[in-house]
Design a protein around this motif. Structure first.
Motif, PDB file in Angstrom:
ATOM      1  N   SER A  17      10.731  -2.949 -37.464  1.00 59.39           N
ATOM      2  CA  SER A  17      11.703  -3.928 -36.962  1.00 59.39           C
ATOM      3  C   SER A  17      12.912  -3.975 -37.895  1.00 59.39           C
ATOM      4  O   SER A  17      12.760  -3.926 -39.117  1.00 59.39           O
ATOM      5  N   PRO A  18      14.122  -4.086 -37.339  1.00 57.02           N
ATOM      6  CA  PRO A  18      15.330  -4.076 -38.170  1.00 57.02           C
ATOM      7  C   PRO A  18      15.443  -5.311 -39.058  1.00 57.02           C
ATOM      8  O   PRO A  18      15.075  -6.415 -38.657  1.00 57.02           O
ATOM      9  N   ILE A  19      15.953  -5.115 -40.277  1.00 58.16           N
ATOM     10  CA  ILE A  19      16.167  -6.212 -41.219  1.00 58.16           C
ATOM     11  C   ILE A  19      17.653  -6.600 -41.199  1.00 58.16           C
ATOM     12  O   ILE A  19      18.506  -5.747 -41.478  1.00 58.16           O
ATOM     13  N   PRO A  20      17.977  -7.842 -40.870  1.00 57.19           N
ATOM     14  CA  PRO A  20      19.388  -8.256 -40.925  1.00 57.19           C
ATOM     15  C   PRO A  20      19.942  -8.077 -42.338  1.00 57.19           C
ATOM     16  O   PRO A  20      19.219  -8.259 -43.319  1.00 57.19           O
ATOM     17  N   GLU A  72       5.663  -2.054 -50.064  1.00 59.63           N
ATOM     18  CA  GLU A  72       6.217  -1.007 -50.917  1.00 59.63           C
ATOM     19  C   GLU A  72       5.972  -1.232 -52.412  1.00 59.63           C
ATOM     20  O   GLU A  72       5.763  -0.277 -53.162  1.00 59.63           O
ATOM     21  N   LYS A  73       6.022  -2.480 -52.852  1.00 56.90           N
ATOM     22  CA  LYS A  73       5.931  -2.757 -54.293  1.00 56.90           C
ATOM     23  C   LYS A  73       4.591  -3.336 -54.729  1.00 56.90           C
ATOM     24  O   LYS A  73       4.243  -3.269 -55.909  1.00 56.90           O
ATOM     25  N   MET A  74       3.830  -3.892 -53.780  1.00 48.29           N
ATOM     26  CA  MET A  74       2.588  -4.554 -54.166  1.00 48.29           C
ATOM     27  C   MET A  74       1.346  -3.931 -53.545  1.00 48.29           C
ATOM     28  O   MET A  74       0.226  -4.354 -53.825  1.00 48.29           O
ATOM     29  N   LYS A 131      19.609 -15.628 -54.283  1.00 46.34           N
ATOM     30  CA  LYS A 131      19.525 -14.675 -55.392  1.00 46.34           C
ATOM     31  C   LYS A 131      18.161 -13.983 -55.416  1.00 46.34           C
ATOM     32  O   LYS A 131      18.060 -12.788 -55.694  1.00 46.34           O
ATOM     33  N   PHE A 132      17.112 -14.735 -55.120  1.00 49.80           N
ATOM     34  CA  PHE A 132      15.756 -14.194 -55.097  1.00 49.80           C
ATOM     35  C   PHE A 132      15.648 -13.057 -54.078  1.00 49.80           C
ATOM     36  O   PHE A 132      15.147 -11.972 -54.378  1.00 49.80           O
ATOM     37  N   PHE A 133      16.137 -13.295 -52.866  1.00 48.18           N
ATOM     38  CA  PHE A 133      16.020 -12.292 -51.805  1.00 48.18           C
ATOM     39  C   PHE A 133      17.025 -11.152 -51.991  1.00 48.18           C
ATOM     40  O   PHE A 133      16.760 -10.024 -51.596  1.00 48.18           O
ATOM     41  N   ALA A 134      18.169 -11.443 -52.619  1.00 44.53           N
ATOM     42  CA  ALA A 134      19.124 -10.385 -52.923  1.00 44.53           C
ATOM     43  C   ALA A 134      18.520  -9.406 -53.923  1.00 44.53           C
ATOM     44  O   ALA A 134      18.704  -8.183 -53.814  1.00 44.53           O
ATOM     45  N   LYS A 135      17.783  -9.931 -54.894  1.00 42.23           N
ATOM     46  CA  LYS A 135      17.127  -9.072 -55.877  1.00 42.23           C
ATOM     47  C   LYS A 135      16.008  -8.268 -55.232  1.00 42.23           C
ATOM     48  O   LYS A 135      15.817  -7.078 -55.541  1.00 42.23           O
ATOM     49  N   MET A 136      15.279  -8.892 -54.328  1.00 47.17           N
ATOM     50  CA  MET A 136      14.232  -8.191 -53.600  1.00 47.17           C
ATOM     51  C   MET A 136      14.824  -7.031 -52.805  1.00 47.17           C
ATOM     52  O   MET A 136      14.294  -5.918 -52.804  1.00 47.17           O
ATOM     53  N   ASP A 137      15.966  -7.287 -52.174  1.00 48.87           N
ATOM     54  CA  ASP A 137      16.657  -6.258 -51.394  1.00 48.87           C
ATOM     55  C   ASP A 137      17.075  -5.095 -52.294  1.00 48.87           C
ATOM     56  O   ASP A 137      16.897  -3.919 -51.959  1.00 48.87           O
ATOM     57  N   LEU A 186      14.225  -2.871 -53.408  1.00 49.04           N
ATOM     58  CA  LEU A 186      13.743  -2.031 -52.311  1.00 49.04           C
ATOM     59  C   LEU A 186      14.764  -0.978 -51.901  1.00 49.04           C
ATOM     60  O   LEU A 186      14.510  -0.194 -50.981  1.00 49.04           O
ATOM     61  N   ASP A 187      15.944  -0.982 -52.552  1.00 48.05           N
ATOM     62  CA  ASP A 187      17.028  -0.062 -52.222  1.00 48.05           C
ATOM     63  C   ASP A 187      17.569  -0.309 -50.822  1.00 48.05           C
ATOM     64  O   ASP A 187      17.852   0.603 -50.074  1.00 48.05           O
ATOM     65  N   TYR A 188      17.682  -1.578 -50.464  1.00 48.31           N
ATOM     66  CA  TYR A 188      18.343  -2.030 -49.242  1.00 48.31           C
ATOM     67  C   TYR A 188      17.754  -1.395 -47.966  1.00 48.31           C
ATOM     68  O   TYR A 188      18.433  -0.648 -47.263  1.00 48.31           O
ATOM     69  N   PRO A 189      16.507  -1.688 -47.677  1.00 44.01           N
ATOM     70  CA  PRO A 189      15.865  -1.106 -46.481  1.00 44.01           C
ATOM     71  C   PRO A 189      16.486  -1.608 -45.188  1.00 44.01           C
ATOM     72  O   PRO A 189      16.989  -2.732 -45.123  1.00 44.01           O
TER      73      PRO A 189
END
Length: 205
Positions: free
Chosen positions: A116-119, A74-76, A97-103, A106-109
């Motif tokens: 596949s579902p993302i936990p 989506e971003k790259m 924190k890194f993955f929380a920012k990534m989430d 992405l607007d919490y996909p």
């Protein structure tokens, strides 16, 4: 992940060997080490299953991997067939924190590029059971929502057929002899083998 979910999280050592393409003695050794650390329930000749501790760790890794795949697409601008190997490297980063920012970016996909579902951040996996394309009949109108096989070769094959997630299709014909399926989508008509249709997950329109 789809296969394990359909089996209540259980898998045999033999099946695991085939999925990972690793020889049985190596898998047996790996399983015993993980069991000793409390990540697996394992008894000889019985299916293996994650413990609560193991499931928590596994879901955290799955979350990081699938978020990364989504970010790369989506971003790259990566193709869905290009992201698995990169995500395997990034998933080992220990920074919530890194993955929380990534989430957040992405607007919490809810799903990754392969459907596949993302936990979520709490480790909850909201799994929705879909049916395989080969379980439907001529005349059915469907939407492609996920693939059960995300290896590079299969995704490249789908690319060559212009097959993407969220596209709508209609089954025109199914050959009785080999179950080859003729489908129409985006004003195109193509034939898919049973080997392909069993790996495509759909919902009926």
């Amino acid at each position: 992940m789809f296969g394990l979910a359909e089996k209540n999280g259980e898998i045999s050592v033999n099946e695991l060997s085939k999925v990972l393409n690793i020889k049985m003695p190596t898998v047996n050794s790996m399983v015993k080490k993980l069991a000793a650390k409390g990540f697996l329930n394992y008894q000889i000749y019985r299916p293996i299953q994650l413990t609560e501790k193991g499931e928590k760790v596994a879901l955290a890794i799955i979350r990081k991997h699938r978020l990364t795949e989504m970010f790369l697409v989506e971003k790259m601008g990566f193709g869905w067939e290009e992201v698995h190997e990169v995500a395997e490297q990034i998933e080992h980063i220990h920074s919530p924190k890194f993955f929380a920012k990534m989430d957040e970016l992405l607007d919490y996909p809810k799903v990754d590029p392969h459907g596949s579902p993302i936990p979520d951040a709490s480790g909850n996996l909201h799994w929705k059971k879909y049916e395989k394309l080969n379980e439907f009949a001529p005349g059915d109108k469907l939407k492609l929502v996920a693939v059960t096989n995300s290896n590079d070769d299969f995704l490249k094959y789908l690319n060559s057929k212009n097959i993407t997630l969220d596209m709508q299709l209609k089954i025109l014909e199914i050959e009785e002899f080999d179950q080859n399926m003729t489908v129409r989508f985006n004003d195109e008509v193509t034939v898919l083998s049973s080997k392909v249709t069993e790996k495509l997950l759909v919902e009926k329109l």
